[in-house]
Motif scaffolding. Structure first.
Motif, PDB file in Angstrom:
ATOM      1  N   SER A 227       0.839  -1.207   0.000  1.00 39.55           N
ATOM      2  CA  SER A 227       0.000   0.000   0.000  1.00 39.55           C
ATOM      3  C   SER A 227       0.872   1.255   0.000  1.00 39.55           C
ATOM      4  O   SER A 227       0.583   2.235  -0.693  1.00 39.55           O
ATOM      5  CB  SER A 227      -0.906   0.019   1.240  1.00 39.55           C
ATOM      6  N   PHE A 228       1.936   1.222   0.788  1.00 42.60           N
ATOM      7  CA  PHE A 228       2.869   2.363   0.856  1.00 42.60           C
ATOM      8  C   PHE A 228       3.470   2.635  -0.527  1.00 42.60           C
ATOM      9  O   PHE A 228       3.551   3.788  -0.968  1.00 42.60           O
ATOM     10  CB  PHE A 228       3.963   2.059   1.881  1.00 42.60           C
ATOM     11  N   SER A 229       3.873   1.574  -1.222  1.00 42.11           N
ATOM     12  CA  SER A 229       4.444   1.722  -2.576  1.00 42.11           C
ATOM     13  C   SER A 229       3.437   2.350  -3.524  1.00 42.11           C
ATOM     14  O   SER A 229       3.787   3.215  -4.345  1.00 42.11           O
ATOM     15  CB  SER A 229       4.888   0.357  -3.120  1.00 42.11           C
ATOM     16  N   ASP A 230       2.162   1.918  -3.414  1.00 38.63           N
ATOM     17  CA  ASP A 230       1.117   2.474  -4.279  1.00 38.63           C
ATOM     18  C   ASP A 230       0.925   3.969  -4.017  1.00 38.63           C
ATOM     19  O   ASP A 230       0.817   4.768  -4.962  1.00 38.63           O
ATOM     20  CB  ASP A 230      -0.204   1.735  -4.051  1.00 38.63           C
ATOM     21  N   TYR A 231       0.872   4.357  -2.748  1.00 41.35           N
ATOM     22  CA  TYR A 231       0.628   5.767  -2.410  1.00 41.35           C
ATOM     23  C   TYR A 231       1.836   6.654  -2.692  1.00 41.35           C
ATOM     24  O   TYR A 231       1.687   7.859  -2.893  1.00 41.35           O
ATOM     25  CB  TYR A 231       0.184   5.907  -0.945  1.00 41.35           C
ATOM     26  N   ARG A 232       3.046   6.073  -2.702  1.00 36.86           N
ATOM     27  CA  ARG A 232       4.240   6.860  -3.056  1.00 36.86           C
ATOM     28  C   ARG A 232       4.121   7.401  -4.488  1.00 36.86           C
ATOM     29  O   ARG A 232       4.692   8.449  -4.810  1.00 36.86           O
ATOM     30  CB  ARG A 232       5.500   5.988  -2.959  1.00 36.86           C
ATOM     31  N   LYS A 233       3.374   6.675  -5.332  1.00 33.97           N
ATOM     32  CA  LYS A 233       3.196   7.118  -6.725  1.00 33.97           C
ATOM     33  C   LYS A 233       2.207   8.281  -6.818  1.00 33.97           C
ATOM     34  O   LYS A 233       2.177   9.015  -7.803  1.00 33.97           O
ATOM     35  CB  LYS A 233       2.695   5.957  -7.584  1.00 33.97           C
ATOM     36  N   GLU A 234       1.352   8.419  -5.771  1.00 33.20           N
ATOM     37  CA  GLU A 234       0.312   9.454  -5.792  1.00 33.20           C
ATOM     38  C   GLU A 234       0.656  10.661  -4.921  1.00 33.20           C
ATOM     39  O   GLU A 234       0.197  11.774  -5.176  1.00 33.20           O
ATOM     40  CB  GLU A 234      -1.021   8.856  -5.304  1.00 33.20           C
ATOM     41  N   VAL A 235       1.444  10.438  -3.855  1.00 32.67           N
ATOM     42  CA  VAL A 235       1.730  11.489  -2.868  1.00 32.67           C
ATOM     43  C   VAL A 235       3.231  11.682  -2.763  1.00 32.67           C
ATOM     44  O   VAL A 235       3.988  10.716  -2.672  1.00 32.67           O
ATOM     45  CB  VAL A 235       1.153  11.096  -1.478  1.00 32.67           C
ATOM     46  N   SER A 236       3.677  12.934  -2.753  1.00 31.08           N
ATOM     47  CA  SER A 236       5.125  13.187  -2.716  1.00 31.08           C
ATOM     48  C   SER A 236       5.729  13.018  -1.323  1.00 31.08           C
ATOM     49  O   SER A 236       6.878  12.613  -1.185  1.00 31.08           O
ATOM     50  CB  SER A 236       5.417  14.602  -3.229  1.00 31.08           C
ATOM     51  N   ASP A 237       4.938  13.315  -0.275  1.00 35.08           N
ATOM     52  CA  ASP A 237       5.454  13.229   1.097  1.00 35.08           C
ATOM     53  C   ASP A 237       5.381  11.780   1.594  1.00 35.08           C
ATOM     54  O   ASP A 237       4.284  11.223   1.708  1.00 35.08           O
ATOM     55  CB  ASP A 237       4.626  14.139   2.010  1.00 35.08           C
ATOM     56  N   LYS A 239       5.724  10.522   4.526  1.00 33.94           N
ATOM     57  CA  LYS A 239       4.969  10.393   5.780  1.00 33.94           C
ATOM     58  C   LYS A 239       3.467  10.324   5.503  1.00 33.94           C
ATOM     59  O   LYS A 239       2.741   9.501   6.072  1.00 33.94           O
ATOM     60  CB  LYS A 239       5.287  11.573   6.699  1.00 33.94           C
ATOM     61  N   GLU A 240       3.000  11.194   4.603  1.00 28.07           N
ATOM     62  CA  GLU A 240       1.579  11.182   4.239  1.00 28.07           C
ATOM     63  C   GLU A 240       1.220   9.871   3.532  1.00 28.07           C
ATOM     64  O   GLU A 240       0.155   9.296   3.764  1.00 28.07           O
ATOM     65  CB  GLU A 240       1.265  12.379   3.333  1.00 28.07           C
ATOM     66  N   ALA A 241       2.130   9.399   2.669  1.00 30.69           N
ATOM     67  CA  ALA A 241       1.905   8.123   1.970  1.00 30.69           C
ATOM     68  C   ALA A 241       1.776   6.976   2.971  1.00 30.69           C
ATOM     69  O   ALA A 241       0.925   6.087   2.813  1.00 30.69           O
ATOM     70  CB  ALA A 241       3.053   7.850   1.001  1.00 30.69           C
ATOM     71  N   MET A 242       2.595   7.000   4.024  1.00 36.52           N
ATOM     72  CA  MET A 242       2.526   5.943   5.040  1.00 36.52           C
ATOM     73  C   MET A 242       1.219   6.038   5.831  1.00 36.52           C
ATOM     74  O   MET A 242       0.592   5.017   6.136  1.00 36.52           O
ATOM     75  CB  MET A 242       3.738   6.034   5.978  1.00 36.52           C
ATOM     76  N   GLN A 243       0.791   7.267   6.153  1.00 38.28           N
ATOM     77  CA  GLN A 243      -0.486   7.428   6.878  1.00 38.28           C
ATOM     78  C   GLN A 243      -1.650   6.852   6.059  1.00 38.28           C
ATOM     79  O   GLN A 243      -2.517   6.156   6.589  1.00 38.28           O
ATOM     80  CB  GLN A 243      -0.736   8.913   7.177  1.00 38.28           C
TER      81      GLN A 243
END
Length: 666
Positions: A227-237, A239-243
């Motif tokens: 999930s973290f890897s997926d959100y890293r593609k959408e969010v630059s921060d 910490k926010e990607a991990m949340q």
């Protein structure tokens, strides 16, 4: 990290119990008999037989003294304890003589104190050399104790590289597998260390729990980091990607952890202590893994996410688009095949022949070769002890005669046939009578020509109990065979309770997770069918199965592999809101088949490696059943569950709260 370091040190202070007898309930007949004998008599039941070849009677007596002087040996019995050796052997009863001495080979009955099995058996081996033999309960315990530590290390050395390889194939970074294993490895070490507050764990728990915890809970880390890897593609921060990743993956992780947690809870209700001991450790392990993934792994990842970025590699596995279409072509044949075999599998698994102890040692081990050598030269000789109220020697004499006449009873040793019923014990020295009488009880020792367990042995125990109970209102019986007889009755009752509790608790978690009446039924039928098929193999292969392994795996397989069905069904339900059933199921197979395969491959690898590396029949059988069960569960979730979800689509829609399934245009 502080907790991990402290736990790593603390685990060396946890003692391991290798004696299965200690895990019988205190109110079991054989445990009560053991306690009573410890109170009334100094000599326990012998637990070792020592064969020494090519020696004279005089040399045998010398060896007896040497055996008796070994630390941990509390008693040695030989021919001189039952006949007067001043009288020529030719004039003595031949059956009695041949029980202890024949063709210049002497067989000693030795008692080794609990806790000294390894030291005492090693000293006996040094004394008698390679050409002679030792066998018995104490040897079984010593072998288990010696092998457990080295085998666990060997299993881990094989397993970790295999898991790393599977994880590398399933990720796009060389470092991600290290993060997965670190997060779960930390929780495994803390679990092992916190056992110091329990004080002692069983050898089954020590061998199985850490590896099983790793295999079962690795999914939690995989869910979060994917999930973290997926959100890293959408969010630059980051910490926010991990949340966002924690929020998105939390339902899947909590559902997966809950089914496993509550499934393992059933083990803690077992009367047989090994199940409860393993269950408690697995519960603790699942909870610690969950906390590690939700607290430690996010912190670790945010500190070192640059390592993941710098070690990216191209995907090694092609995507599985289109596989759902091919799999669904087999949905009807798969369903028909399972329907045809499910009833025979259910009936076969209930007819399997079981071993209730540790089973036989492999033929390529000294313990196995020694046991066979003693049996070939002196036959089977299983000791049992009867305790009956002391006082009526006439009744005791009649009982002894009747016991001697029972088939498969080779000899009976008691005061009335070794000394004389006509001589009052009070007239003799205490050294002569103390092994036969205490203040309250008479002790009668029987030697039987049976294995430690089996239909023949258990039937004879029932005959002996019936015969003794016809003379006395209060009787007590103990010995290895009697313990296994009690174990059989206790674990069979446990099996019914544990299976019901496992199914009910997992069903409740599924009910709350999916808010549906029908989905839990579909998922449980899918996984339970794989359990029955798995447990039917020994019947069709005509092999015996260690019952403790059977008992534990029926819970472990259901609790551990239902996660595959949850992951699959959650994704299907999400897609079903957007598209028709058949299209949703095909896309779900495309999306999730590899993730489920990775999880099943890891669990299966764990099982097969335990099977290959362990010389302990209980641990080995758990491994084989687990390895095979994970593969069967994978096949059922991929080929049978999709068919059931499509066939019962309308029923699921009507019995699921706020299903909101996609409505096809007419």
């Amino acid at each position: 990290m502080i907790l991990t370091i402290l736990s790593t040190v603390a685990q060396f202070g946890v003692s391991v119990n290798y004696n299965m007898v200690d895990y019988l309930p205190e109110n079991s007949p054989s445990m009560q008999a053991m306690e009573l004998m410890e109170e009334e008599f100094d000599e326990p039941v012998e637990n070792t037989r020592v064969l020494i070849r090519d020696i004279s009677v005089t040399e045998a007596l010398s060896y007896k003294e040497d055996l008796d002087s070994i630390e941990g040996v509390t008693n040695v019995m030989w021919l001189d304890d039952v006949i007067d050796l001043k009288v020529p052997l030719e004039m003595a009863d031949s059956d009695t003589v041949e029980t202890y001495y024949q063709e210049r080979a002497a067989l000693f009955s030795v008692t080794i104190e609990e806790g000294y099995e390894v030291e005492a058996t090693d000293a006996i081996y040094d004394l008698i050399g390679e050409e002679n033999a030792v066998a018995g309960e104490a040897v079984n315990t010593a072998v288990s104790q010696k092998m457990a530590g080295s085998e666990s290390m060997y299993a881990a050395a094989l397993l970790v590289p295999i898991i790393i390889l599977i994880l590398i194939l399933s990720t796009t970074s060389w470092m991600e597998p290290v993060f997965f294993l670190t997060a779960i490895g930390v929780s495994v070490l803390i679990n092992l260390g916190t056992n110091i507050f329990i004080g002692e764990v069983s050898f089954v728990t020590q061998s199985v729990a850490p590896i099983l915890q790793l295999a079962v809970s690795l999914d939690y880390a995989i869910f979060l980091l994917h999930s973290f890897s997926d959100y890293r593609k959408e969010v630059s921060d980051p910490k926010e990607a991990m949340q966002l990743a924690m929020k998105r993956s939390f339902p899947a992780i909590i559902a997966s952890a809950s089914t496993t947690f509550f499934g393992f809870t059933a083990l803690t209700f077992m009367d047989f202590g090994i199940g409860a001991d393993l269950g408690l450790n697995l519960l603790k392990g699942i909870l610690l893994s969950f906390l590690s993934v939700m607290i430690f792994l996010p912190a670790l990842t945010l500190m070192f996410y640059h390592w993941i970025d710098r070690t990216q590699h191209r995907p090694f596995v092609p995507d599985f688009k289109g596989i759902g279409k091919r799999v669904m072509k087999f949905r009807i044949p798969s369903l028909i095949f399972v329907l045809l075999i499910i009833v025979p599998a259910f009936l076969a698994q209930s007819e399997t022949s079981f071993i209730y102890g540790t089973g036989e040692h492999p033929e390529n081990t000294r313990a196995g070769q020694d046991a066979r050598a003693i049996q070939e030269e002196f036959g089977k000789n299983m000791p049992m002890v009867l305790l009956v109220p002391e006082g009526d020697r006439a009744k005791e004499e009649v009982l002894v005669r009747e016991l001697e006449s029972l088939p498969l009873v080779s000899s009976v040793i008691s005061y009335v046939n070794m000394v004389s019923p006509a001589i009052p014990p009070a007239y003799l020295e205490e050294s002569i009578t103390e092994s036969f009488y205490s203040e309250n009880y008479a002790r009668i020792t029987l030697y039987t020509e049976t294995d430690a367990e089996g239909e023949e042995a258990f039937s004879l125990i029932e005959k002996i109990k019936g015969t003794t109970n016809s003379y006395y209102d209060e009787t007590h019986m103990l010995g290895e065979s009697v313990t296994l007889y009690d174990m059989k009755n206790i674990v069979q009752d446990d099996n019914r309770l544990v299976n019901i509790l496992t199914v009910v608790t997992v069903a409740l978690v599924l009910l709350l997770t999916f808010r549906s009446i029908s989905i839990p039924v579909v998922l449980l039928v899918t996984i339970q069918a794989s359990v029955w098929i798995n447990l039917s193999f020994p019947y069709f292969m005509d092999t015996s199965l260690v019952y403790v392994g059977y008992l534990l795996i029926s819970t472990i397989q259901l609790a551990a592999t239902v996660d595959y069905a949850i992951l699959f069904t959650e994704n299907y339900n999400h897609l079903r809101k957007e598209m028709p059933a058949l299209k949703a199921i095909k896309k779900t197979i495309d999306d999730k088949i590899f993730a489920i395969f990775v999880s099943a491959a890891i669990l299966s690898s764990v099982g097969f490696i335990l099977w290959i590396t362990s010389s302990n029949p209980i641990v080995s059988s758990i491994g084989l059943l687990l390895g095979r069960g994970a593969l069967l569960a994978f096949l059922m979730v991929v080929f049978v569950l999709p068919a059931l979800l499509v066939i019962f689509d309308r029923v699921i829609k009507r019995t699921t709260w706020k299903a909101n399934f996609y409505k096809e245009e007419k």
